[in-house]
Design an enzyme around this catalytic site. Structure first.
Site, mmCIF file in Angstrom:
data_model
loop_
_atom_site.group_PDB
_atom_site.id
_atom_site.type_symbol
_atom_site.label_atom_id
_atom_site.label_comp_id
_atom_site.label_asym_id
_atom_site.label_seq_id
_atom_site.Cartn_x
_atom_site.Cartn_y
_atom_site.Cartn_z
ATOM 1 N N ASP A 162 -56.295 57.430 77.038
ATOM 2 C CA ASP A 162 -56.564 56.475 78.246
ATOM 3 C C ASP A 162 -56.740 55.009 77.295
ATOM 4 O O ASP A 162 -57.470 54.878 76.458
ATOM 5 C CB ASP A 162 -57.671 56.794 78.891
ATOM 6 C CG ASP A 162 -57.787 55.727 80.040
ATOM 7 O OD1 ASP A 162 -57.039 54.727 80.173
ATOM 8 O OD2 ASP A 162 -58.651 55.997 80.937
ATOM 9 N N LYS A 211 -41.618 55.187 96.203
ATOM 10 C CA LYS A 211 -42.371 55.321 97.513
ATOM 11 C C LYS A 211 -43.239 54.021 97.617
ATOM 12 O O LYS A 211 -43.879 53.540 96.724
ATOM 13 C CB LYS A 211 -43.401 56.496 97.336
ATOM 14 C CG LYS A 211 -44.202 56.722 98.430
ATOM 15 C CD LYS A 211 -44.985 58.257 98.447
ATOM 16 C CE LYS A 211 -45.631 58.548 97.299
ATOM 17 N NZ LYS A 211 -46.385 60.035 97.468
ATOM 18 N N HIS A 221 -38.937 44.928 94.108
ATOM 19 C CA HIS A 221 -40.068 45.190 92.885
ATOM 20 C C HIS A 221 -39.962 46.464 92.419
ATOM 21 O O HIS A 221 -39.819 46.720 91.325
ATOM 22 C CB HIS A 221 -41.292 45.500 93.927
ATOM 23 C CG HIS A 221 -41.758 43.939 94.674
ATOM 24 N ND1 HIS A 221 -41.384 42.618 94.068
ATOM 25 C CD2 HIS A 221 -42.548 43.498 95.653
ATOM 26 C CE1 HIS A 221 -41.749 41.592 94.835
ATOM 27 N NE2 HIS A 221 -42.622 42.265 95.598
ATOM 28 N N ALA A 254 -47.405 28.424 98.754
ATOM 29 C CA ALA A 254 -47.695 27.572 97.899
ATOM 30 C C ALA A 254 -49.093 27.348 97.664
ATOM 31 O O ALA A 254 -49.799 27.348 96.433
ATOM 32 C CB ALA A 254 -46.934 26.123 98.502
ATOM 33 N N LYS A 255 -49.975 27.477 98.599
ATOM 34 C CA LYS A 255 -51.403 27.235 98.607
ATOM 35 C C LYS A 255 -52.016 28.366 97.729
ATOM 36 O O LYS A 255 -52.928 28.345 96.999
ATOM 37 C CB LYS A 255 -52.057 27.065 99.904
ATOM 38 C CG LYS A 255 -51.950 25.794 100.487
ATOM 39 C CD LYS A 255 -52.551 25.796 101.941
ATOM 40 C CE LYS A 255 -52.258 26.681 102.871
ATOM 41 N NZ LYS A 255 -52.820 26.476 104.213
ATOM 42 N N ARG A 289 -54.998 51.913 97.568
ATOM 43 C CA ARG A 289 -54.294 50.753 97.251
ATOM 44 C C ARG A 289 -54.139 50.608 95.806
ATOM 45 O O ARG A 289 -55.067 50.895 94.953
ATOM 46 C CB ARG A 289 -54.977 49.377 97.417
ATOM 47 C CG ARG A 289 -54.470 48.191 96.671
ATOM 48 C CD ARG A 289 -55.211 46.846 97.175
ATOM 49 N NE ARG A 289 -54.710 45.829 96.296
ATOM 50 C CZ ARG A 289 -54.923 45.527 95.153
ATOM 51 N NH1 ARG A 289 -56.059 46.061 94.557
ATOM 52 N NH2 ARG A 289 -54.350 44.217 94.486
ATOM 53 N N ARG A 341 -45.380 56.949 87.353
ATOM 54 C CA ARG A 341 -45.864 58.216 86.917
ATOM 55 C C ARG A 341 -44.487 59.187 86.358
ATOM 56 O O ARG A 341 -43.954 59.478 87.117
ATOM 57 C CB ARG A 341 -46.209 58.951 88.061
ATOM 58 C CG ARG A 341 -47.221 60.217 87.644
ATOM 59 C CD ARG A 341 -47.835 60.849 88.830
ATOM 60 N NE ARG A 341 -48.928 59.920 89.164
ATOM 61 C CZ ARG A 341 -50.119 60.167 88.656
ATOM 62 N NH1 ARG A 341 -50.432 61.105 88.004
ATOM 63 N NH2 ARG A 341 -51.310 59.331 89.183
#
Length: 516
Positions: free
Chosen positions: A423, A358, A275, A44-45, A366, A371
């Site tokens: 790009d 993966k 996800h 919540a915070k 990170r 892809r």
């Protein structure tokens, strides 16, 4: 943030308050109460209240119609909760105007303390909400009540029972009551179905919003636009042209104080089953009949129902060295902190194309990205296959970008080839625009009644059907994670699986984000 968003709305002829109307153009009704259950907790915070604040400062939540209620067991005052939240809304570089906005927003928050399984607290909460509605001259039954469960799934059933018993709109005069539940929604098929049944007895499916914040990310939301609004991709997006698809999530840190929680779930339940599988659906689904939420979710379910059972020889599990040093983690924990696996979709479009999912913690970088690697050029007269294949890459985080890896002639007198890219880097192309946080978008969708980016019950069931057999084999100790060093790429066996699936790594090419 506010000025750029407002300028977009003005150019498109939209006003902020139009977004607070239901997507079916139901007229605006009574005032809006947003109730954050678990208000004193980390989620919540760090996520819920900051998202609400950003919606407030951008004009999507109006102080003359919205009030925010925090509810938790902790016995604190309104001001104590506000002071706990303030630090997550303001930073050291904040302007006086920003600080003033924070103060005004915090005055919209009222706190109620109570248990999650007893009526007394929820009766008091209902009384406070009703008093707010009365003060805004809302007719009983015309108000909107949004309950955000920033809580562990174990208390969902009792909290939902209390909401149903004590806190619903008293009549149906255009208002509504909706609940938002966070992942993890169950630990396997049986527990997820039991949880769905318990909540389903209390609320209708249109009232339930199962949130997966990945579906609120800007580049994930762009997937359907890229696929279905660009003519060039339509004939390429199939097994005739695409060799393999990778969907990757990497973190360069470990569990960091969340070891006890993480060990209960592991990387597959925490990241891959929700996800990454949601992203796979958007990559693989057929074009929906329309952009109506149910049409989109119908196509996602069809993808999940076409996924073949996962085989053990197409799974690599890992656990970083030092994971069990955490005192909250059992010394002999079998929980994977890394997993790489191949999913195969048995339909006309994707037969034979491996989808490599993966995810891992304590790795060397990170990032999260999709892809899509295309097949080799037939009859390659330039002999450039060794340089790598064409790839379409959607970088979800950090440094959001979409780029296409192409083979081009290297500048100079010789006829030699090199890999380069077309790009679209969001930081460069959309200067002055702020990409909203996923939670902002999803909370706004909930207020609007748009369930497109939320997980439907049959979709959740189909997702658990894919992973439950594998998870049970891991839980029973039949599959063991391979140790890997923190800061590495993960187990070397994962790279071997990648190569076995047909992925060809590009050597010597590195994508460098453009500088402003």
């Amino acid at each position: 943030m506010g000025s750029s968003t407002w300028s977009v709305e003005k150019r498109s002829g939209l006003r902020s308050d139009t977004f607070l109307k239901d997507i079916d153009n139901v007229p605006e009704t009574g005032c809006l109460s947003i109730i954050v259950l678990g208000a004193s907790g980390d989620l919540a915070k760090k996520k819920t209240f900051p998202a609400l604040f950003n919606l407030y400062r951008q004009g999507f939540l109006h102080s003359n119609e919205v009030h925010i209620f925090g509810y938790a067991r902790t016995k604190i005052s309104d001001d104590e909760l506000r002071n706990r939240i303030r630090g997550y809304l303001i930073n050291k570089d904040a302007t006086s105007e920003h600080s003033e906005e924070v103060s005004k927003f915090l005055q919209l928050i009222k706190y109620v303390s109570g248990s999650y399984d007893a009526e007394d607290g929820f009766r008091l909460l209902d009384k406070e909400i009703a008093e707010h509605e009365f003060s805004k001259n809302s007719q009983e039954g015309s108000s909107r009540r949004l309950f955000y469960l920033a809580l562990p799934p174990s208390v969902y059933p009792s909290v939902c029972r209390m909401i149903k018993l004590c806190c619903m709109n008293k009549s149906n005069l255009g208002g509504w009551t909706r609940i938002v539940v966070e992942k993890p929604f169950g630990k396997d098929l049986d527990s997820a179905e039991q949880l769905s049944a318990q909540i389903g007895e209390l609320f209708d499916e249109p009232q339930i919003y199962r949130i997966d914040h990945y579906l609120g990310k800007e580049l994930v939301q762009n997937l359907l636009v890229l696929r279905f609004a660009n003519r060039m991709f339509l004939p390429l997006w199939n097994r005739d042209n695409i060799d393999n698809v990778q969907i990757v999530f990497r973190e360069d840190f470990g569990t960091e104080g969340r070891g006890g929680y993480f060990d209960e779930y592991g990387i597959i339940r925490d990241i891959i089953q929700n996800h990454l599988l949601q992203v796979l659906c958007l990559v693989a689904m057929e074009k929906p009949v329309s952009l109506k939420p149910e049409h989109i979710r119908d196509e996602k379910v069809k993808v999940l129902q076409s996924v073949l059972p996962i085989t053990d020889d197409e799974v690599v599990l890992g656990q970083y060295e030092g994971y069990t040093d955490d005192p909250t983690v059992p010394d002999l924990s079998n929980t994977p902190t890394f997993a790489s696996m191949i999913l195969r979709i048995h339909n006309e479009r994707w037969e034979g194309v491996p989808f490599i999912l993966k995810a891992g913690k304590a790795l060397n970088s990170r990032k999260a990205e999709i892809r899509i690697q295309f097949k080799d050029v037939p009859g390659d007269i330039y002999r450039c296959q060794r340089q790598g294949r064409n790839e379409f890459v959607i970088r979800l985080q950090p440094l959001e970008a979409i780029y296409m890896k192409l083979t081009v002639k290297q500048p100079g007198l010789e006829m030699s080839t090199v890999q380069s890219e077309l790009d679209l880097s969001y930081g460069q192309r959309y200067q002055g625009f702020t990409i909203p946080e996923a939670y902002e978008r999803l909370i706004l969708d909930t207020i609007r009644g748009d369930q497109q980016h939320f997980v439907r019950r049959d979709e959740l069931k189909a997702a658990w059907e894919i992973f439950t057999p594998l998870l049970h084999r891991i839980d029973n100790g039949e599959m063991k994670p391979i140790p890997y060093k923190p800061g590495s790429r993960g187990p070397s066996e994962a790279d071997e699986l990648l190569s076995k699936s047909g992925y060809v790594q590009t050597h010597g090419y590195i994508w460098i984000p453009p500088t402003l």
